[in-house]
Scaffold this motif. Structure first.
Motif, short mmCIF file in Angstrom:
data_model
loop_
_atom_site.label_atom_id
_atom_site.label_comp_id
_atom_site.label_asym_id
_atom_site.label_seq_id
_atom_site.Cartn_x
_atom_site.Cartn_y
_atom_site.Cartn_z
N MET A 63 7.91 9.75 -1.69
CA MET A 63 7.39 9.86 -3.07
C MET A 63 6.26 8.79 -3.16
O MET A 63 6.09 7.77 -2.64
N GLN A 64 5.41 8.99 -3.91
CA GLN A 64 4.24 8.25 -4.51
C GLN A 64 4.55 7.47 -5.80
O GLN A 64 4.98 7.58 -6.41
N ALA A 65 4.21 6.03 -5.36
CA ALA A 65 4.66 5.25 -6.31
C ALA A 65 3.50 4.14 -6.18
O ALA A 65 3.17 3.37 -5.58
N SER A 66 2.64 4.14 -7.29
CA SER A 66 1.66 3.26 -7.63
C SER A 66 0.46 3.14 -6.39
O SER A 66 0.11 2.15 -5.77
N GLY A 67 0.35 4.29 -5.95
CA GLY A 67 -0.67 4.66 -4.83
C GLY A 67 -0.08 4.36 -3.51
O GLY A 67 -0.78 4.56 -2.50
N GLU A 68 1.19 4.00 -3.24
CA GLU A 68 1.65 3.90 -1.97
C GLU A 68 2.93 4.71 -1.75
O GLU A 68 3.31 5.39 -2.70
N THR A 69 3.18 5.14 -0.60
CA THR A 69 4.19 6.21 -0.37
C THR A 69 5.43 5.21 -0.06
O THR A 69 5.45 4.27 0.79
N LEU A 70 6.63 5.57 -0.52
CA LEU A 70 7.77 4.92 -0.25
C LEU A 70 8.93 5.93 -0.19
O LEU A 70 8.94 7.21 -0.45
N ALA A 71 10.02 5.68 0.37
CA ALA A 71 11.25 6.24 0.82
C ALA A 71 12.46 5.93 -0.39
O ALA A 71 12.70 4.53 -0.16
N LEU A 72 12.69 6.84 -1.19
CA LEU A 72 13.72 6.41 -2.15
C LEU A 72 15.20 6.73 -1.49
O LEU A 72 15.32 8.05 -1.22
N ALA A 73 16.04 5.84 -1.09
CA ALA A 73 17.19 6.24 -0.59
C ALA A 73 18.17 6.48 -1.53
O ALA A 73 18.29 5.68 -2.66
N VAL A 74 18.91 7.82 -1.47
CA VAL A 74 19.63 8.21 -2.62
C VAL A 74 20.92 9.00 -2.00
O VAL A 74 21.01 9.25 -0.45
N ASP A 75 22.13 9.27 -2.39
CA ASP A 75 23.11 9.97 -2.05
C ASP A 75 22.87 11.34 -1.72
O ASP A 75 23.60 12.16 -1.02
N GLU A 76 22.11 11.83 -3.03
CA GLU A 76 21.90 13.29 -2.68
C GLU A 76 20.79 13.61 -3.43
O GLU A 76 20.39 13.10 -4.47
N VAL A 77 19.92 14.54 -2.81
CA VAL A 77 18.95 15.37 -3.70
C VAL A 77 19.38 16.47 -4.21
O VAL A 77 19.85 17.32 -3.40
#
Length: 146
Positions: free
Chosen positions: A89-103
């Motif tokens: 996802m985009q967060a404050s102009g940078e791309t990050l990886a959000l680690a979750v149990d399930e989408v």
């Protein structure tokens, strides 16, 4: 004359009366994220934990992306070196990886069901959305996610 509808593979026209959110799960907690911030759903994934307390990262197409562990952010045990699902996802102009149990699902929510969160223990959520049977779900503010 018939009203026009989008063809398969074409996005539906956006409506200012609705917001679309991606629902994710971390432990027993559900969260919503504005679909406009979402880039890609991946998983399961293994990520690297650099030494000396630095943040883990996930290498995607040759780019090292910082990992935000949503389990850890909610006070649960952190993922070790991988997780069942990642939401890029985009967060404050940078791309990050959000680690979750399930989408989980993408939900369309009437804008009047998006309300400020007056009492939340999650500093990265400024609003909540009401999602039918799921009830009130905190809405992640990507600018607060670190």
């Amino acid at each position: 004359m018939q009203p026009s509808s989008p063809s398969a593979g074409e996005p539906a026209p956006s409506s200012p009366a609705f917001i679309e959110v991606v629902v994710v799960q971390a432990g027993t907690h559900l969260f919503a994220i504005d679909v406009d911030a979402a880039i890609e759903i991946r998983g399961p994934e293994t990520f690297d934990r650099p030494g000396s307390g630095a943040r883990p990262h996930l290498t995607v197409r040759g780019h090292a992306l910082p990992v935000v562990d949503l389990r850890q952010a909610t006070g649960l045990a952190a993922f070790a070196h991988g997780c069942p699902a990642i939401l890029l996802m985009q967060a404050s102009g940078e791309t990050l990886a959000l680690a979750v149990d399930e989408v989980r699902d993408i939900e369309s929510v009437p804008r009047h069901k998006v309300q400020p969160a007056t009492d939340t223990s999650f500093g990265f959520c400024s609003h909540h959305v009401t999602l039918g049977a799921l009830g009130e779900v905190p809405l992640i503010d990507s600018t607060r996610l670190r």
